[in-house]
Design an enzyme around this catalytic site. Sequence first.
Site, mmCIF file in Angstrom:
data_model
loop_
_atom_site.group_PDB
_atom_site.id
_atom_site.type_symbol
_atom_site.label_atom_id
_atom_site.label_comp_id
_atom_site.label_asym_id
_atom_site.label_seq_id
_atom_site.Cartn_x
_atom_site.Cartn_y
_atom_site.Cartn_z
ATOM 1 N N LEU A 1 3.066 -7.319 7.992
ATOM 2 C CA LEU A 1 2.691 -7.004 9.370
ATOM 3 C C LEU A 1 2.192 -5.567 9.510
ATOM 4 O O LEU A 1 2.472 -4.724 8.648
ATOM 5 C CB LEU A 1 3.908 -7.196 10.284
ATOM 6 C CG LEU A 1 4.474 -8.615 10.399
ATOM 7 C CD1 LEU A 1 5.799 -8.582 11.161
ATOM 8 C CD2 LEU A 1 3.474 -9.543 11.081
ATOM 9 N N SER B 1 4.436 -2.460 8.619
ATOM 10 C CA SER B 1 5.487 -2.888 7.679
ATOM 11 C C SER B 1 5.687 -1.868 6.562
ATOM 12 O O SER B 1 6.774 -1.779 5.986
ATOM 13 C CB SER B 1 5.158 -4.270 7.092
ATOM 14 O OG SER B 1 3.922 -4.245 6.420
ATOM 15 N N GLY B 2 4.635 -1.116 6.227
ATOM 16 C CA GLY B 2 4.766 -0.085 5.189
ATOM 17 C C GLY B 2 3.781 -0.239 4.035
ATOM 18 O O GLY B 2 3.876 0.482 3.040
ATOM 19 N N LYS B 3 2.826 -1.138 4.188
ATOM 20 C CA LYS B 3 1.857 -1.397 3.106
ATOM 21 C C LYS B 3 1.152 -0.125 2.641
ATOM 22 O O LYS B 3 1.142 0.195 1.452
ATOM 23 C CB LYS B 3 0.785 -2.411 3.567
ATOM 24 C CG LYS B 3 1.315 -3.742 4.024
ATOM 25 C CD LYS B 3 0.206 -4.662 4.477
ATOM 26 C CE LYS B 3 -0.553 -4.199 5.700
ATOM 27 N NZ LYS B 3 0.239 -4.125 6.943
ATOM 28 N N SER B 4 0.531 0.579 3.589
ATOM 29 C CA SER B 4 -0.274 1.747 3.216
ATOM 30 C C SER B 4 0.588 2.879 2.670
ATOM 31 O O SER B 4 0.218 3.520 1.677
ATOM 32 C CB SER B 4 -1.084 2.251 4.415
ATOM 33 O OG SER B 4 -2.047 1.291 4.748
ATOM 34 N N SER C 1 -3.661 -9.206 5.874
ATOM 35 C CA SER C 1 -3.990 -10.485 5.206
ATOM 36 C C SER C 1 -2.991 -11.584 5.551
ATOM 37 O O SER C 1 -2.228 -12.025 4.687
ATOM 38 C CB SER C 1 -4.155 -10.308 3.690
ATOM 39 O OG SER C 1 -3.196 -9.448 3.111
HETATM 40 P P1 ADP Z 1 1.070 -0.656 7.375
HETATM 41 O O1 ADP Z 1 0.118 -0.051 6.380
HETATM 42 O O2 ADP Z 1 1.800 -1.855 6.842
HETATM 43 O O3 ADP Z 1 0.460 -0.919 8.724
HETATM 44 P P2 ADP Z 1 2.244 2.001 7.442
HETATM 45 O O4 ADP Z 1 2.451 2.292 5.986
HETATM 46 O O5 ADP Z 1 1.035 2.587 8.110
HETATM 47 O O6 ADP Z 1 2.265 0.402 7.645
HETATM 48 O O7 ADP Z 1 3.530 2.447 8.269
HETATM 49 C C1 ADP Z 1 4.852 2.202 7.838
HETATM 50 C C2 ADP Z 1 5.823 3.180 8.519
HETATM 51 O O8 ADP Z 1 7.148 2.851 8.135
HETATM 52 C C3 ADP Z 1 5.573 4.623 8.123
HETATM 53 O O9 ADP Z 1 5.771 5.452 9.253
HETATM 54 C C4 ADP Z 1 6.673 4.870 7.069
HETATM 55 O O10 ADP Z 1 7.063 6.232 7.008
HETATM 56 C C5 ADP Z 1 7.814 3.990 7.582
HETATM 57 N N1 ADP Z 1 8.750 3.550 6.524
HETATM 58 C C6 ADP Z 1 10.091 3.651 6.552
HETATM 59 N N2 ADP Z 1 10.673 3.169 5.430
HETATM 60 C C7 ADP Z 1 9.666 2.743 4.654
HETATM 61 C C8 ADP Z 1 9.612 2.155 3.347
HETATM 62 N N3 ADP Z 1 10.709 1.892 2.612
HETATM 63 N N4 ADP Z 1 8.394 1.815 2.861
HETATM 64 C C9 ADP Z 1 7.278 2.046 3.589
HETATM 65 N N5 ADP Z 1 7.252 2.602 4.820
HETATM 66 C C10 ADP Z 1 8.440 2.965 5.355
#
Ligand code: ADP
Length: 182
Positions: free
Chosen positions: A22, A25-28, A95
Amino acid sequence: VDYENRCRVLEQKGLVVWFTGLSGSGKSTIAVEVEKMLNEAGMATYLLDGDNIRHGINQDLGFTKEDRDENIRRISEIAALFQDAGMITLVSFISPFKEMREFARSKVRDNAFIEVYVSTDLKTCMERDVKGLYHKNIKNFTGIDSSYEVPEHPEIILDTKNTTPQECAKVVLKAILDRIRG
Ligand code: ADP
């Protein structure tokens, strides 16, 4: 010059590491961390994400089902080319649809594909709301009024709720190194 010759010069194999999950979620965050670790380890990498794809070659596409599928179709073709060039290719897009993720996998030679499901639940993503998107009432938003199909057999599932991005990145890094050395 063929794939084997390119790999010989680069001293590595090509691979696609496909992050799905989602928004928020933390992908990037994890993909960026993995790329840094790979770079420090002397590997040739490239990261495909919203910044270089959605704002470039796919700027004509929106978020209807049709456009989302076309977005992922083009990204799949591009990722397969980067893999064929010998790069460790990290791909970070929501995706949401299984069929298109399977398409992406099918495009890559030698099954050189690792699917990483960043499994952060919707509630946590909405609380994080990193880009302020969940509060904008955007039409066709994944998890709200557009579905997310959970991966059935991803190579890696990451829990980001009780871990740090670095811990998650290390799990992915290990899988990458095992694959390209194995
Ligand atoms: P996406 O690319 O899926 O839209 P982002 O990477 O932009 O999501 O954002 C994820 C957010 O969650 C960031 O602010 C990041 O600091 C936070 N976060 C907290 N714990 C984690 C973790 N274990 N892995 C990745 N992101 C995390």
